[in-house]
Design a protein around this motif. Structure first.
Motif, mmCIF file in Angstrom:
data_model
loop_
_atom_site.group_PDB
_atom_site.id
_atom_site.type_symbol
_atom_site.label_atom_id
_atom_site.label_comp_id
_atom_site.label_asym_id
_atom_site.label_seq_id
_atom_site.Cartn_x
_atom_site.Cartn_y
_atom_site.Cartn_z
ATOM 1 N N UNK A 13 0.833 -1.213 0.000
ATOM 2 C CA UNK A 13 0.000 0.000 0.000
ATOM 3 C C UNK A 13 0.859 1.250 0.000
ATOM 4 N N UNK A 14 0.268 2.335 -0.456
ATOM 5 C CA UNK A 14 1.012 3.582 -0.639
ATOM 6 C C UNK A 14 0.238 4.759 -0.057
ATOM 7 N N UNK A 15 0.926 5.616 0.692
ATOM 8 C CA UNK A 15 0.325 6.855 1.172
ATOM 9 C C UNK A 15 0.301 7.853 0.024
ATOM 10 N N UNK A 16 -0.903 8.273 -0.381
ATOM 11 C CA UNK A 16 -1.009 9.199 -1.512
ATOM 12 C C UNK A 16 -0.944 10.660 -1.065
ATOM 13 N N UNK A 17 -1.321 10.923 0.184
ATOM 14 C CA UNK A 17 -1.325 12.298 0.684
ATOM 15 C C UNK A 17 -0.189 12.545 1.659
ATOM 16 N N UNK A 18 -0.034 13.798 2.051
ATOM 17 C CA UNK A 18 0.972 14.190 3.030
ATOM 18 C C UNK A 18 0.310 14.409 4.392
ATOM 19 N N UNK A 19 1.106 14.813 5.363
ATOM 20 C CA UNK A 19 0.605 14.982 6.727
ATOM 21 C C UNK A 19 0.585 16.450 7.133
ATOM 22 N N UNK A 20 -0.427 16.837 7.903
ATOM 23 C CA UNK A 20 -0.481 18.163 8.517
ATOM 24 C C UNK A 20 -0.688 17.982 10.013
ATOM 25 N N UNK A 21 -0.102 18.863 10.808
ATOM 26 C CA UNK A 21 -0.225 18.757 12.263
ATOM 27 C C UNK A 21 -0.687 20.077 12.855
ATOM 28 N N UNK A 22 -1.384 19.977 13.984
ATOM 29 C CA UNK A 22 -1.776 21.159 14.757
ATOM 30 C C UNK A 22 -1.515 20.872 16.226
ATOM 31 N N UNK A 23 -1.420 21.914 17.005
ATOM 32 C CA UNK A 23 -1.280 21.788 18.453
ATOM 33 C C UNK A 23 -2.598 21.302 19.047
ATOM 34 N N UNK A 24 -2.517 20.318 19.923
ATOM 35 C CA UNK A 24 -3.734 19.828 20.575
ATOM 36 C C UNK A 24 -4.383 20.916 21.425
ATOM 37 N N UNK A 25 -3.581 21.840 21.928
ATOM 38 C CA UNK A 25 -4.134 22.924 22.734
ATOM 39 C C UNK A 25 -4.945 23.876 21.864
ATOM 40 N N UNK A 26 -4.440 24.148 20.647
ATOM 41 C CA UNK A 26 -5.185 25.032 19.742
ATOM 42 C C UNK A 26 -6.480 24.393 19.285
ATOM 43 N N UNK A 27 -6.418 23.096 18.974
ATOM 44 C CA UNK A 27 -7.583 22.424 18.410
ATOM 45 C C UNK A 27 -8.606 22.045 19.472
ATOM 46 N N UNK A 28 -8.123 21.516 20.600
ATOM 47 C CA UNK A 28 -9.024 20.946 21.601
ATOM 48 C C UNK A 28 -8.872 21.550 22.988
ATOM 49 N N UNK A 29 -7.912 22.479 23.136
ATOM 50 C CA UNK A 29 -7.575 23.013 24.455
ATOM 51 C C UNK A 29 -7.183 21.879 25.410
ATOM 52 N N UNK A 30 -6.415 20.921 24.855
ATOM 53 C CA UNK A 30 -5.979 19.764 25.616
ATOM 54 C C UNK A 30 -4.471 19.619 25.509
ATOM 55 N N UNK A 31 -3.809 19.314 26.633
ATOM 56 C CA UNK A 31 -2.396 18.958 26.634
ATOM 57 C C UNK A 31 -2.207 17.812 27.609
ATOM 58 N N UNK A 32 -1.083 17.131 27.498
ATOM 59 C CA UNK A 32 -0.747 16.093 28.469
ATOM 60 C C UNK A 32 0.735 16.160 28.749
#
Length: 306
Positions: A13-32
Motif C-alpha cells: 500500500x502507498x500513502x497518496x497524501x501528506x501529513x499536517x499537524x496542529x497543536x492539541x491545545x489550539x484544536x481541543x484546548x488539551x495537553x498532556x
C-alpha cells in the motif's frame, strides 16, 4: 466499499497524501505531560470498534501507520492515505487521525480544508468528527471524509501530494495573564489580581505580534539590576523563548545595562502575557549613577549597531 488505497508496483500500500499537524491545545484546548518534552511519539493503529475490515485492509493500515513519522508531544495530525472519486460527484478522502497525547480525545464539529502540494485550497467542508469516536492516546485512527462537488473549488484533484488539514478559527480568547509555576506559588493573591487587571486593561498585542513591556527596575545594594518585564504573545500559538539579549536605558536615554539571558523552556501560551525578572549582575551594569525614574528595556540583535 471502495478499496481504501491503491498499491505500488510491489503490491504494498502507498500513502497518496501528506501529513499536517496542529497543536492539541489550539484544536481541543488539551495537553498532556510527557516525561521528556522533546521526546518523539509513535502512534499505534486504532480501528473504530464499529468498523469491520478485511485482514488485507488491517495489514495495509498497519503497514502505512508504521510508515508515518513520529509526532511531537501534544499534536493532532491528519495523514493522507487515499483520495478517490465515488459516484454522484462525491470524493472519499481516507486519512489517519493521529493523537500524540497520553490521553483519549474526541473531536467534534470541525472545518477541514483539502490542499494541494503548494497549500492551495482545493476544497473546504465543516464535518461532525464525533462519529470517529474516542481516539486513544498515542494512536492513529483511519477515517473516511466525504467531499461533494459543492465542497470543492475544482474537479482537478491531484492523485498524490495533497493534504487534509484542520482549519483553526482565529482565537477569540481574551488576552490574559500567564504565570510560571514558581510565580504562581510565590506571588501573593493580591499581586496576582493586580497583574491580571493590568493585563486585561492594556491594549493587547496585534495578532501574531510578540513584544516586551517593562514593569519594574530596581538597583540592588550589591549593584545588580533587577528588571521585571512582561512578555506579551499576541499569536494564536504558544511560543518558547530560549535566548533574549536585553538592553536597558535609564531616564537620560543612556544604555545602563546590556546582556544576554538563556531561558530554560520559557513558554508563553497563545494570547497571554507572562512576567519574568531578568537580573543583570553588577559587571554588566553601568558604574555611573542611574536614574530609574523612567526607563525602558528591549531585546536587541546581537549584531545591532548603536
Amino acid at each position: 466499499m471502495l478499496p481504501f488505497f491503491r498499491k505500488k508496483g510491489n503490491g504494498k500500500p502507498k500513502m497518496e497524501g501528506n501529513e499536517t499537524t496542529v497543536s492539541s491545545e489550539e484544536l481541543l484546548n488539551e495537553t498532556s505531560d510527557t516525561e521528556e518534552s522533546g521526546q518523539n511519539v509513535d502512534t499505534d493503529l486504532s480501528i473504530h470498534p464499529e468498523w469491520t475490515i478485511s485482514k488485507e485492509d488491517q495489514y495495509a493500515f498497519q503497514f502505512l501507520n508504521m510508515e508515518c513519522p513520529p509526532l511531537k508531544p501534544n499534536q493532532i495530525s491528519l495523514s493522507g492515505i487515499s483520495l478517490q472519486e465515488e459516484k454522484d460527484g462525491k470524493y472519499q478522502v481516507t486519512a489517519f487521525i493521529r493523537n500524540s497525547l497520553n490521553k483519549t480525545i474526541k473531536l467534534h464539529e470541525t472545518t477541514l480544508v483539502l490542499l494541494d502540494g503548494n497549500d492551495k485550497v482545493l476544497g473546504r467542508k465543516t464535518m461532525d468528527l464525533s462519529q470517529a469516536g474516542e481516539i486513544p492516546g498515542k494512536s492513529s485512527r483511519p477515517w473516511n471524509f466525504t467531499f461533494t462537488e459543492a465542497d470543492l473549488f475544482t474537479n482537478d484533484l491531484p492523485a498524490e501530494g495533497w493534504k487534509l488539514a484542520f482549519q483553526l478559527k482565529p482565537s477569540s480568547r481574551k488576552h490574559s495573564l500567564s504565570l510560571e509555576n514558581s510565580w504562581e506559588q510565590s506571588l501573593a493573591e493580591k499581586d496576582k489580581a493586580k497583574l491580571q487587571e493590568m493585563v486585561e486593561n492594556l491594549t493587547p498585542p496585534k495578532p501574531g505580534e510578540v513584544n516586551f513591556m517593562g514593569l519594574k527596575a530596581i538597583r540592588k545594594e550589591n549593584g545588580d539590576l533587577h528588571v521585571t518585564m512582561l512578555v506579551r504573545n499576541g499569536s494564536n500559538k504558544n511560543i518558547t523563548l530560549e535566548q533574549i539579549p536585553l538592553q536597558v536605558e535609564d531616564a537620560s536615554g543612556q544604555t545602563v545595562a546590556k546582556g544576554g539571558f538563556t531561558l530554560d523552556h520559557f513558554e508563553v501560551k497563545a494570547n497571554t502575557s507572562k512576567p519574568w525578572t531578568f537580573i543583570f549582575p553588577q559587571e554588566l551594569v553601568s558604574d555611573e549613577e542611574i536614574d530609574l525614574s523612567t526607563w525602558k528595556a528591549y531585546p536587541v540583535q546581537k549584531n545591532a549597531k548603536h
